[in-house]
Design a protein around this motif. Sequence first.
Motif, short mmCIF file in Angstrom:
data_model
loop_
_atom_site.label_atom_id
_atom_site.label_comp_id
_atom_site.label_asym_id
_atom_site.label_seq_id
_atom_site.Cartn_x
_atom_site.Cartn_y
_atom_site.Cartn_z
N GLY A 32 0.80 -1.21 0.00
CA GLY A 32 0.00 0.00 0.00
C GLY A 32 0.83 1.26 0.00
O GLY A 32 0.29 2.37 0.04
N ALA A 33 2.16 1.11 -0.04
CA ALA A 33 3.04 2.27 -0.14
C ALA A 33 3.21 2.61 -1.62
O ALA A 33 2.73 1.90 -2.51
N VAL A 34 3.91 3.69 -1.90
CA VAL A 34 4.08 4.17 -3.27
C VAL A 34 5.55 4.03 -3.67
O VAL A 34 6.43 4.59 -3.02
N LEU A 35 5.80 3.26 -4.72
CA LEU A 35 7.14 3.09 -5.25
C LEU A 35 7.54 4.35 -6.01
O LEU A 35 6.83 4.79 -6.91
N HIS A 36 8.67 4.91 -5.65
CA HIS A 36 9.16 6.12 -6.31
C HIS A 36 10.55 5.86 -6.86
O HIS A 36 11.53 5.83 -6.12
N THR A 37 10.63 5.65 -8.16
CA THR A 37 11.92 5.43 -8.80
C THR A 37 12.54 6.78 -9.13
O THR A 37 11.89 7.64 -9.71
N VAL A 38 13.80 6.96 -8.73
CA VAL A 38 14.49 8.23 -8.95
C VAL A 38 15.57 8.02 -10.01
O VAL A 38 16.37 7.08 -9.92
N ASN A 39 15.60 8.88 -10.99
CA ASN A 39 16.56 8.79 -12.09
C ASN A 39 17.97 9.06 -11.55
O ASN A 39 18.27 10.15 -11.05
#
Length: 188
Positions: A55-62
């Motif tokens: 239920g968390a949000v995956l945040h991919t950082v460049n």
Amino acid sequence: MGKYFVIRTRILLNGRDGLLPLCQALGAKRGDRIATFDWNDHRHLEAYFAIPCMGAVLHTVNIRLLNEHIVYILNHAEDTFLLVDETLLPVIERISSKLHTVKGFIVMTNQESLPAASLQPVYSYERLLADENAAYEFSTDIHESAPAGMCYTSATTGNPKGVTYTHRSIYLHSLCLGLTDTFGLYRA
């Protein structure tokens, strides 16, 4: 030739001994943004499944952005944890004092011990997985319109702009990619 890694299906599929109970043990909760600053490897794949499934949000950082943009993105997204590859630690160490919402750094490494780092608190991804033995019950009440992933633009004017993907949008996108004519992948 590159290295081969075993994809740990127990981490991807059943949540036991995996990233799901690990994130919760560190204090992550539903709705939190958890960032990855990593190469596309087996650990990144594990994060792709585990983070949205809790239920968390995956945040991919460049990883190729300027330091000032990385700082802006991590602060603007209000990421609570950052999973970072050991080879990219120098970048994060240079900017860590400017990160206002990150509560912990999880280093993705194959080494037995963590590399020297000034980050606090810092955890070893593999060691946490090895130490964690709590079973995780997958959430069955995550709404389809809940955010699952997010990313930010690069090479824009001004500050990077963010976009959020919902569980529904990812599901529909996956269905479309599987259709015969979507990419012209069919037998002639």
